[in-house]
Design an enzyme around this catalytic site. Structure first.
Site, mmCIF file in Angstrom:
data_model
loop_
_atom_site.group_PDB
_atom_site.id
_atom_site.type_symbol
_atom_site.label_atom_id
_atom_site.label_comp_id
_atom_site.label_asym_id
_atom_site.label_seq_id
_atom_site.Cartn_x
_atom_site.Cartn_y
_atom_site.Cartn_z
ATOM 1 N N CYS A 2 0.827 -1.202 0.000
ATOM 2 C CA CYS A 2 0.000 0.000 0.000
ATOM 3 C C CYS A 2 0.870 1.264 0.000
ATOM 4 O O CYS A 2 1.980 1.260 0.518
ATOM 5 C CB CYS A 2 -0.873 0.041 1.245
ATOM 6 S SG CYS A 2 -1.854 -1.435 1.448
ATOM 7 N N ARG A 27 5.094 -0.218 -6.294
ATOM 8 C CA ARG A 27 5.062 -1.020 -5.075
ATOM 9 C C ARG A 27 4.020 -2.130 -5.155
ATOM 10 O O ARG A 27 4.023 -3.041 -4.340
ATOM 11 C CB ARG A 27 4.742 -0.131 -3.867
ATOM 12 C CG ARG A 27 5.785 0.951 -3.641
ATOM 13 C CD ARG A 27 5.310 1.924 -2.598
ATOM 14 N NE ARG A 27 5.161 1.271 -1.321
ATOM 15 C CZ ARG A 27 6.055 1.304 -0.353
ATOM 16 N NH1 ARG A 27 7.170 1.959 -0.514
ATOM 17 N NH2 ARG A 27 5.840 0.686 0.784
ATOM 18 N N TRP A 74 -3.070 -2.734 -1.494
ATOM 19 C CA TRP A 74 -2.694 -4.099 -1.874
ATOM 20 C C TRP A 74 -3.374 -4.982 -0.833
ATOM 21 O O TRP A 74 -2.988 -4.972 0.332
ATOM 22 C CB TRP A 74 -1.176 -4.241 -1.832
ATOM 23 C CG TRP A 74 -0.640 -5.469 -2.469
ATOM 24 C CD1 TRP A 74 -0.340 -5.638 -3.787
ATOM 25 C CD2 TRP A 74 -0.275 -6.700 -1.825
ATOM 26 N NE1 TRP A 74 0.167 -6.892 -4.004
ATOM 27 C CE2 TRP A 74 0.211 -7.574 -2.820
ATOM 28 C CE3 TRP A 74 -0.328 -7.170 -0.501
ATOM 29 C CZ2 TRP A 74 0.648 -8.866 -2.544
ATOM 30 C CZ3 TRP A 74 0.107 -8.453 -0.236
ATOM 31 C CH2 TRP A 74 0.586 -9.288 -1.251
ATOM 32 N N ASN A 100 -1.691 2.981 5.947
ATOM 33 C CA ASN A 100 -0.823 1.834 5.638
ATOM 34 C C ASN A 100 -0.530 1.128 6.945
ATOM 35 O O ASN A 100 -0.298 1.796 7.952
ATOM 36 C CB ASN A 100 0.528 2.296 5.087
ATOM 37 C CG ASN A 100 0.467 2.612 3.626
ATOM 38 O OD1 ASN A 100 -0.585 2.525 3.015
ATOM 39 N ND2 ASN A 100 1.603 2.999 3.068
ATOM 40 N N GLY A 101 -0.475 -0.189 6.919
ATOM 41 C CA GLY A 101 -0.142 -0.918 8.132
ATOM 42 C C GLY A 101 -1.278 -1.848 8.521
ATOM 43 O O GLY A 101 -2.256 -2.008 7.793
ATOM 44 N N GLU A 472 18.554 -17.317 -7.703
ATOM 45 C CA GLU A 472 18.134 -15.959 -8.045
ATOM 46 C C GLU A 472 17.615 -15.903 -9.489
ATOM 47 O O GLU A 472 16.585 -15.292 -9.777
ATOM 48 C CB GLU A 472 19.316 -14.992 -7.846
ATOM 49 C CG GLU A 472 19.113 -13.579 -8.368
ATOM 50 C CD GLU A 472 17.880 -12.889 -7.809
ATOM 51 O OE1 GLU A 472 17.276 -13.392 -6.850
ATOM 52 O OE2 GLU A 472 17.492 -11.846 -8.364
ATOM 53 N N LYS A 476 13.875 -14.802 -10.669
ATOM 54 C CA LYS A 476 13.661 -13.704 -11.617
ATOM 55 C C LYS A 476 12.783 -14.155 -12.776
ATOM 56 O O LYS A 476 11.838 -13.484 -13.143
ATOM 57 C CB LYS A 476 15.030 -13.247 -12.124
ATOM 58 C CG LYS A 476 15.175 -11.807 -12.394
ATOM 59 C CD LYS A 476 15.552 -10.973 -11.195
ATOM 60 C CE LYS A 476 14.628 -11.124 -10.035
ATOM 61 N NZ LYS A 476 15.096 -10.556 -8.813
ATOM 62 N N GLU A 479 9.130 -14.904 -11.610
ATOM 63 C CA GLU A 479 8.341 -13.788 -11.078
ATOM 64 C C GLU A 479 7.816 -12.866 -12.163
ATOM 65 O O GLU A 479 6.745 -12.276 -12.002
ATOM 66 C CB GLU A 479 9.131 -13.068 -9.984
ATOM 67 C CG GLU A 479 9.624 -11.688 -10.213
ATOM 68 C CD GLU A 479 10.405 -11.123 -9.041
ATOM 69 O OE1 GLU A 479 9.787 -10.647 -8.105
ATOM 70 O OE2 GLU A 479 11.651 -11.127 -9.070
ATOM 71 N N HIS A 495 18.929 -36.946 -8.059
ATOM 72 C CA HIS A 495 18.235 -37.449 -6.868
ATOM 73 C C HIS A 495 16.730 -37.222 -6.949
ATOM 74 O O HIS A 495 16.047 -37.270 -5.937
ATOM 75 C CB HIS A 495 18.830 -36.820 -5.605
ATOM 76 C CG HIS A 495 20.275 -37.169 -5.404
ATOM 77 N ND1 HIS A 495 20.693 -38.443 -5.088
ATOM 78 C CD2 HIS A 495 21.397 -36.430 -5.529
ATOM 79 C CE1 HIS A 495 22.023 -38.465 -5.011
ATOM 80 N NE2 HIS A 495 22.464 -37.259 -5.276
ATOM 81 N N LYS A 589 6.373 -4.431 -4.356
ATOM 82 C CA LYS A 589 7.797 -4.118 -4.274
ATOM 83 C C LYS A 589 8.310 -4.230 -2.845
ATOM 84 O O LYS A 589 9.400 -4.716 -2.606
ATOM 85 C CB LYS A 589 8.039 -2.698 -4.812
ATOM 86 C CG LYS A 589 9.499 -2.271 -4.817
ATOM 87 C CD LYS A 589 10.295 -3.080 -5.802
ATOM 88 C CE LYS A 589 11.772 -2.755 -5.800
ATOM 89 N NZ LYS A 589 12.554 -3.812 -6.466
#
Ligand code: M6R
Length: 594
Positions: A2, A27, A74, A100-101, A472, A476, A479, A495, A589
């Site tokens: 948010c 974000r 969000w 926010n929060g 990583e 990437k 996502e 395995h 974000k």
């Protein structure tokens, strides 16, 4: 996640608030709204919409506003609906709030104070607005807001408008970031410096438990008991103001290309002219005194931690461990009393890490945050912080922050240890190698077309730090392209996962470590003999024949070069699929909820 923005000044509040919200789009959000004091109608108006800010803009029919607050939501508690979008108002409409929060005790507050209230949304924010209304029945507005704030448990950054006073906006902060800027023509507030960037020359990052009264000509700061507080504004950071896409079609591509410049900026910040490391002595002493280093982080930052682990172990000769923050916070392993904790976070706001930090502080362990945002909560609350100087990272997929984190941690490990490694020269050569490689970025695009077209699964494999990069690289790719990708230790294939390799399965093999290159080649043979399609990415000293060959570098620092083609593979895969590269679905974000 948010975002909030507010402005009070001339008649431009609508434009400034919407511009701020657009700057916070990176974000991640799923609905947005604004509350405006309409200068022509002399009344407050609220507009909300599901979806993008462009959708919101279409429904706003206020021309000119002297004050405004806005929010991008969000969803965490309560569905993505117009009703749940902010701003929220109190029952009689007096208080208009963006938040926010997370208010942890909102159910208890509801039953204690708001039993008789019919609520319009499923949010904790509506409880806050109504709490102010309850106290305002008997108290002056400032006291009423403070009484409400004192009862909130959890985190909040709040902007509050009072219908009885169009010349004031109130702001309050606890554990969620909030900044106030002195604007060219008024006062602007926001949850992220980006929202203030074009409108303020100077800003203040509020401390927890503070409360501000914003007026068109400035603002006053108080504690929650009404005691006035002094403050000093900090000059706006030039790099924040300059953060636009420039000639690049996406922030992600711009940020990938910025990596060489950032590595050089880091060298300037943390080494002197004689190539000696230059960090505060107190930070180096804390590392030297510790018996064990624990690295805590999430996502890409955790992957940077995996690269930093062998660097710390080799250069400082101290054992280092890497922990996923969301696990560590709840399943803490046994910890030696002489442990040091390094928290890595691009945003400095990741809730999983904040939970760890609170716990570590309670238990008295020394903490060091490595972050890109010097005003962030983790930077302020840890014992010390080191900045990575990557400049604002806008794309949700982190790229330049990853390499900046690795570079800063390498320099830090080098400074704290006693090795003779020519770290400055190594990193400076790497900056050059990346620059050279980026000149042929188009070739990566061709590889992506031939490897990934029509595929819904892919693998990255590697050993040692190549495995860390494989993790990583796979994060990437998945996502932003939504292609399911796994990063594997190459030796683990046989395995179990080898069962998934069939005709044409795309596998990217990373080869930069002299000690294991031959082993990885064997894994490649195993894949190819089952029909898998392998693209090799390696340094020219150990993988001469690699499809994507990069210049030789110190093996411990190879991730800095190896990751760049992987970032481009993800970028071009998402481009080919027509995805929203900078704002991938479902992701934010800065992840400010646990
Ligand atoms: O701001 P942080 O570095 O603490 O964020 C951690 C992760 O959320 C972040 O790295 C995430 O994994 C990225 N979107 C990956 O590109």
């Amino acid at each position: 996640m948010c975002g909030i923005v507010g402005y009070l000044g001339n008649g431009n509040a609508k434009e400034i608030v919407l511009d701020g919200l657009e700057r916070l789009e990176y974000r991640g959000y799923d609905s947005a709204g604004v509350g405006l004091f309409d200068s022509e109608r002399k009344t407050y108006r609220i507009f909300k919409e599901k979806g993008r800010i462009d959708d919101l803009k279409r429904v706003i029919n206020t021309e000119s506003a002297a004050a405004g607050i806005g929010h991008t939501r969000w969803a965490t508690h309560g569905k993505v609906t117009k009703e749940n979008a902010h701003p929220h108002t109190s029952r009689n409409g007096r208080f208009i709030v963006v938040h926010n929060g997370v208010v942890d005790n909102f159910r208890a507050l509801r039953s204690e104070y708001l039993d008789a209230f019919r609520l319009e949304s499923e949010t904790d924010t509506e409880i806050i607005a109504n709490l102010f209304e309850v106290f305002a029945a008997a108290l002056p507005v400032q006291d009423a807001i403070r009484e409400g704030l004192k009862r909130l448990e959890g985190s909040y950054a709040l902007l509050i408008m009072d219908r009885e006073d169009s010349g004031t906006v109130y702001a309050a902060k606890h554990k969620s970031p909030l900044l106030i800027g002195s604007a060219h023509s008024g006062v602007v507030a926001g949850s992220d410096l980006m929202a203030l960037a074009d409108h303020a020359d100077a800003y203040l990052a509020l401390e927890d438990g503070t409360f501000a009264e914003l007026r068109p000509d400035g603002f006053s700061l108080y504690d929650l008991n009404g005691g006035a507080l002094d403050y000093t504004l900090r000059e706006m950071d030039a790099e924040v103001v300059e953060s636009d896409k420039g000639a690049y079609p996406h922030y992600m591509l711009k940020e990938i290309h910025e990596q060489p410049i950032i590595l050089r900026r880091i060298l300037d910040a943390y080494t002197d002219e004689e190539e000696r490391p230059d960090f505060p002595n107190s930070v180096l002493e804390t590392i030297r005194k510790s018996g064990r280093i624990h690295i805590l982080a999430a996502g890409t930052s955790m992957h940077a931690g995996l690269v930093a682990k062998p660097l710390f172990e080799t250069l400082t000769e101290k054992p280092a461990e890497v922990h996923v923050a969301s696990e560590f916070a709840h399943h803490t392993p046994l910890i030696d009393s002489d442990s040091l904790f390094i928290l890595i976070s691009q945003s400095g706001e990741t809730a999983d890490l904040r939970a760890c930090l609170n716990r570590l502080k309670d238990e008295g362990y020394p903490t060091l945050t490595v972050t890109n945002v010097r005003t962030s909560t983790l930077a302020r609350e840890a014992d010390a912080f080191v900045e990575i100087h990557a400049g604002p990272e806008i794309a949700v997929a982190s790229t330049k922050a990853y390499s900046a984190q690795i570079a800063v941690l390498s320099l830090l490990a080098h400074a704290a240890g006693a090795s003779g490694m020519p770290m400055k020269r190594e990193i400076s050569n790497i900056a050059q190698s990346i620059e050279k490689f980026l000149e042929q970025a188009d070739a990566v695009h061709d590889h992506v077309k031939s490897m990934l077209e029509g595929k819904s699964h892919a693998f990255y494999i590697g050993r040692g730090v190549d495995h860390a990069v494989a993790l990583e690289a796979s994060l990437k790719l998945k996502e932003i392209s939504y292609i399911h990708t796994e990063g594997l230790a190459a030796g683990e294939l046989k395995h179990g996962t080898l069962a998934l390799i069939e005709e044409g399965t795309p596998v990217f093999a990373l080869i930069s470590q002299p000690s294991t290159a031959l082993h990885t080649q064997s894994s490649i043979s195993e894949i190819e003999s089952r029909g898998g399609r392998v693209l090799t990415i390696g340094t020219e000293d150990v993988a001469e024949e690699a499809h994507i060959a990069l210049r030789k570098t110190h093996p411990l620092l190879a991730p800095l070069v190896l990751v760049v083609p992987a970032q481009l593979i993800a970028y071009y895969a998402a481009l080919e699929l027509g995805n929203d590269i900078d704002k991938p679905r479902n992701l934010a974000k800065s992840v400010t909820v646990e």
